[in-house]
Design a protein around this motif. Structure first.
Motif, PDB file in Angstrom:
ATOM      1  N   ARG A 206       0.816  -1.210   0.000  1.00 22.65           N
ATOM      2  CA  ARG A 206       0.000   0.000   0.000  1.00 22.65           C
ATOM      3  C   ARG A 206       0.856   1.269   0.000  1.00 22.65           C
ATOM      4  O   ARG A 206       0.359   2.356  -0.278  1.00 22.65           O
ATOM      5  CB  ARG A 206      -0.954   0.008   1.197  1.00 22.65           C
ATOM      6  CG  ARG A 206      -2.116  -0.965   1.012  1.00 22.65           C
ATOM      7  CD  ARG A 206      -3.151  -0.806   2.116  1.00 22.65           C
ATOM      8  NE  ARG A 206      -3.835   0.474   2.076  1.00 22.65           N
ATOM      9  CZ  ARG A 206      -4.910   0.735   1.344  1.00 22.65           C
ATOM     10  NH1 ARG A 206      -5.420  -0.204   0.568  1.00 22.65           N
ATOM     11  NH2 ARG A 206      -5.485   1.924   1.386  1.00 22.65           N
ATOM     12  N   LEU A 207       2.144   1.139   0.310  1.00 24.04           N
ATOM     13  CA  LEU A 207       3.044   2.288   0.212  1.00 24.04           C
ATOM     14  C   LEU A 207       3.052   2.857  -1.202  1.00 24.04           C
ATOM     15  O   LEU A 207       3.257   4.060  -1.398  1.00 24.04           O
ATOM     16  CB  LEU A 207       4.473   1.884   0.591  1.00 24.04           C
ATOM     17  CG  LEU A 207       4.787   1.676   2.070  1.00 24.04           C
ATOM     18  CD1 LEU A 207       6.151   1.023   2.218  1.00 24.04           C
ATOM     19  CD2 LEU A 207       4.749   2.997   2.819  1.00 24.04           C
ATOM     20  N   GLN A 208       2.856   1.967  -2.192  1.00 26.59           N
ATOM     21  CA  GLN A 208       2.924   2.407  -3.580  1.00 26.59           C
ATOM     22  C   GLN A 208       1.686   3.190  -4.012  1.00 26.59           C
ATOM     23  O   GLN A 208       1.776   4.092  -4.843  1.00 26.59           O
ATOM     24  CB  GLN A 208       3.093   1.181  -4.500  1.00 26.59           C
ATOM     25  CG  GLN A 208       4.243   0.269  -4.097  1.00 26.59           C
ATOM     26  CD  GLN A 208       5.553   1.013  -3.940  1.00 26.59           C
ATOM     27  OE1 GLN A 208       5.999   1.705  -4.843  1.00 26.59           O
ATOM     28  NE2 GLN A 208       6.162   0.884  -2.783  1.00 26.59           N
ATOM     29  N   SER A 209       0.526   2.854  -3.463  1.00 19.83           N
ATOM     30  CA  SER A 209      -0.717   3.499  -3.908  1.00 19.83           C
ATOM     31  C   SER A 209      -1.281   4.487  -2.896  1.00 19.83           C
ATOM     32  O   SER A 209      -2.013   5.403  -3.273  1.00 19.83           O
ATOM     33  CB  SER A 209      -1.774   2.422  -4.207  1.00 19.83           C
ATOM     34  OG  SER A 209      -1.984   1.600  -3.079  1.00 19.83           O
ATOM     35  N   GLU A 210      -0.937   4.308  -1.616  1.00 17.37           N
ATOM     36  CA  GLU A 210      -1.492   5.170  -0.569  1.00 17.37           C
ATOM     37  C   GLU A 210      -0.366   5.654   0.334  1.00 17.37           C
ATOM     38  O   GLU A 210      -0.319   5.383   1.533  1.00 17.37           O
ATOM     39  CB  GLU A 210      -2.544   4.408   0.256  1.00 17.37           C
ATOM     40  CG  GLU A 210      -3.688   3.824  -0.552  1.00 17.37           C
ATOM     41  CD  GLU A 210      -4.582   4.895  -1.156  1.00 17.37           C
ATOM     42  OE1 GLU A 210      -4.525   6.057  -0.694  1.00 17.37           O
ATOM     43  OE2 GLU A 210      -5.335   4.577  -2.098  1.00 17.37           O
ATOM     44  N   ALA A 211       0.562   6.423  -0.244  1.00 13.27           N
ATOM     45  CA  ALA A 211       1.768   6.836   0.479  1.00 13.27           C
ATOM     46  C   ALA A 211       1.465   7.728   1.682  1.00 13.27           C
ATOM     47  O   ALA A 211       2.262   7.807   2.619  1.00 13.27           O
ATOM     48  CB  ALA A 211       2.718   7.551  -0.473  1.00 13.27           C
ATOM     49  N   ASN A 212       0.318   8.419   1.672  1.00 12.27           N
ATOM     50  CA  ASN A 212      -0.001   9.345   2.760  1.00 12.27           C
ATOM     51  C   ASN A 212      -0.702   8.678   3.936  1.00 12.27           C
ATOM     52  O   ASN A 212      -0.972   9.338   4.948  1.00 12.27           O
ATOM     53  CB  ASN A 212      -0.869  10.496   2.226  1.00 12.27           C
ATOM     54  CG  ASN A 212      -0.110  11.369   1.240  1.00 12.27           C
ATOM     55  OD1 ASN A 212       1.090  11.595   1.395  1.00 12.27           O
ATOM     56  ND2 ASN A 212      -0.814  11.859   0.218  1.00 12.27           N
ATOM     57  N   GLU A 213      -1.024   7.413   3.822  1.00  8.85           N
ATOM     58  CA  GLU A 213      -1.670   6.711   4.927  1.00  8.85           C
ATOM     59  C   GLU A 213      -0.692   6.482   6.074  1.00  8.85           C
ATOM     60  O   GLU A 213       0.504   6.326   5.871  1.00  8.85           O
ATOM     61  CB  GLU A 213      -2.192   5.347   4.462  1.00  8.85           C
ATOM     62  CG  GLU A 213      -3.448   5.392   3.633  1.00  8.85           C
ATOM     63  CD  GLU A 213      -3.962   3.998   3.333  1.00  8.85           C
ATOM     64  OE1 GLU A 213      -5.126   3.888   2.944  1.00  8.85           O
ATOM     65  OE2 GLU A 213      -3.195   3.017   3.490  1.00  8.85           O
ATOM     66  N   THR A 214      -1.228   6.436   7.290  1.00  9.31           N
ATOM     67  CA  THR A 214      -0.418   6.021   8.432  1.00  9.31           C
ATOM     68  C   THR A 214      -0.291   4.499   8.410  1.00  9.31           C
ATOM     69  O   THR A 214      -1.036   3.805   7.711  1.00  9.31           O
ATOM     70  CB  THR A 214      -1.070   6.445   9.750  1.00  9.31           C
ATOM     71  OG1 THR A 214      -2.317   5.715   9.910  1.00  9.31           O
ATOM     72  CG2 THR A 214      -1.348   7.937   9.773  1.00  9.31           C
ATOM     73  N   TRP A 215       0.659   3.976   9.190  1.00  6.64           N
ATOM     74  CA  TRP A 215       0.818   2.525   9.277  1.00  6.64           C
ATOM     75  C   TRP A 215      -0.461   1.879   9.805  1.00  6.64           C
ATOM     76  O   TRP A 215      -0.853   0.795   9.366  1.00  6.64           O
ATOM     77  CB  TRP A 215       1.989   2.173  10.188  1.00  6.64           C
ATOM     78  CG  TRP A 215       3.329   2.439   9.576  1.00  6.64           C
ATOM     79  CD1 TRP A 215       4.145   3.497   9.834  1.00  6.64           C
ATOM     80  CD2 TRP A 215       3.999   1.653   8.585  1.00  6.64           C
ATOM     81  NE1 TRP A 215       5.291   3.402   9.076  1.00  6.64           N
ATOM     82  CE2 TRP A 215       5.229   2.290   8.310  1.00  6.64           C
ATOM     83  CE3 TRP A 215       3.678   0.478   7.917  1.00  6.64           C
ATOM     84  CZ2 TRP A 215       6.133   1.782   7.387  1.00  6.64           C
ATOM     85  CZ3 TRP A 215       4.584  -0.037   6.993  1.00  6.64           C
ATOM     86  CH2 TRP A 215       5.789   0.616   6.730  1.00  6.64           C
TER      87      TRP A 215
END
Length: 261
Positions: A206-215
């Motif tokens: 999900r780092l690739q598509s939702e970089a602004n999300e928290t862990w």
């Protein structure tokens, strides 16, 4: 300076291989924690082999890396040039020629095996200056070792469901214990373990598509109940916290953790 590239597996090996990759690093770096992705790998060191932090020993020049189910830290000992064949979860047994049920968390020295092409891989690849020629040679070598084999259809079906985050539908005409034995023989881990690895890996995807999300947001989206459950898996698979991994991992560890699984 680091370079990481992935190449799609051609049709001749795509039933068994997820992709082929190469990585170059021009100087020693900090220790890298490797994120498991549920796929065993063939690793070929054309530069200085990596050191495994836990033992302080250099990796073999050509090695088979079984499924990762516990932390693995490696460190570049000099200029690194690595080529890797990332198998499908159930694709490496035919390449090795035997069951994978004892290969989890093992790095097997393939220079000690009787297979002449494998032992000669580093020298042959160093003779080829063109990366495309290197890729072609690796594909031919892998194809020659899996030729004539077929994946176990029962195991492949379950693997595909796990890797695509689907609910598993077990076959009705085979006892579950037999399915479990066949699964571990072909993948090196249990069904439950591969599901756990896949869920953990999905957080990094999900780092690739939702970089602004928290862990925490990423964890909830891929099926974790809460942040403590994710924290336990970070300790289980990487031996550190999410923050520590982000702050302290670079080089090959960051490249493999930041590419889509």
């Amino acid at each position: 300076m680091t370079v990481y590239k992935e190449f799609q597996a051609p049709a001749s090996i795509s039933d068994y291989v997820h992709c082929i990759w190469m990585f170059e690093q021009s100087a020693p770096g900090m220790p890298d924690a490797i994120v498991p992705d549920g796929r065993p790998e063939l690793i070929i060191h054309l530069g200085k082999p990596y050191l495994e932090v836990a033992t302080g020993l250099s990796q073999p020049v050509v090695l088979f890396a079984g499924q990762l189910t516990k932390p693995l830290e490696i460190r570049a000992a000099g200029d690194a040039c690595v080529w890797g064949v990332r198998f499908r979860p159930d694709g490496a047994g035919h390449f090795l020629g035997h069951s994978l049920d004892q290969t989890a968390d093992q790095r097997i020295d393939l220079t000690l095996c009787g297979n002449q092409p494998l032992r000669q891989l580093p020298d042959k690849l160093k003779e080829l200056a063109d990366p495309a020629a290197k890729l072609e040679f690796i594909v031919r070598c892998v194809a020659s070792m899996i030729e004539g084999n077929q994946p176990d259809p029962i195991v492949r079906g379950i693997v595909d469901q796990i890797m695509s985050n689907q609910v598993i539908k077990y076959p009705q005409n085979i006892h579950i214990r037999q399915v479990q034995r066949r699964f571990k023989r072909e993948t090196g881990v249990s069904i439950r373990t591969l599901k756990s690895i896949r869920r953990f890996r999905s957080v990094f995807d999900r780092l690739q598509s939702e970089a602004n999300e928290t862990w925490v947001q990423r964890a909830l989206e891929v099926g974790y109940f809460d942040q403590p459950q994710l924290a336990r898996d970070f300790k289980r698979f990487l031996g550190c916290s999410a923050r520590n991994w982000v702050e302290n991992t670079s080089g090959l560890g960051k490249a493999l953790g930041s590419t889509r699984g």
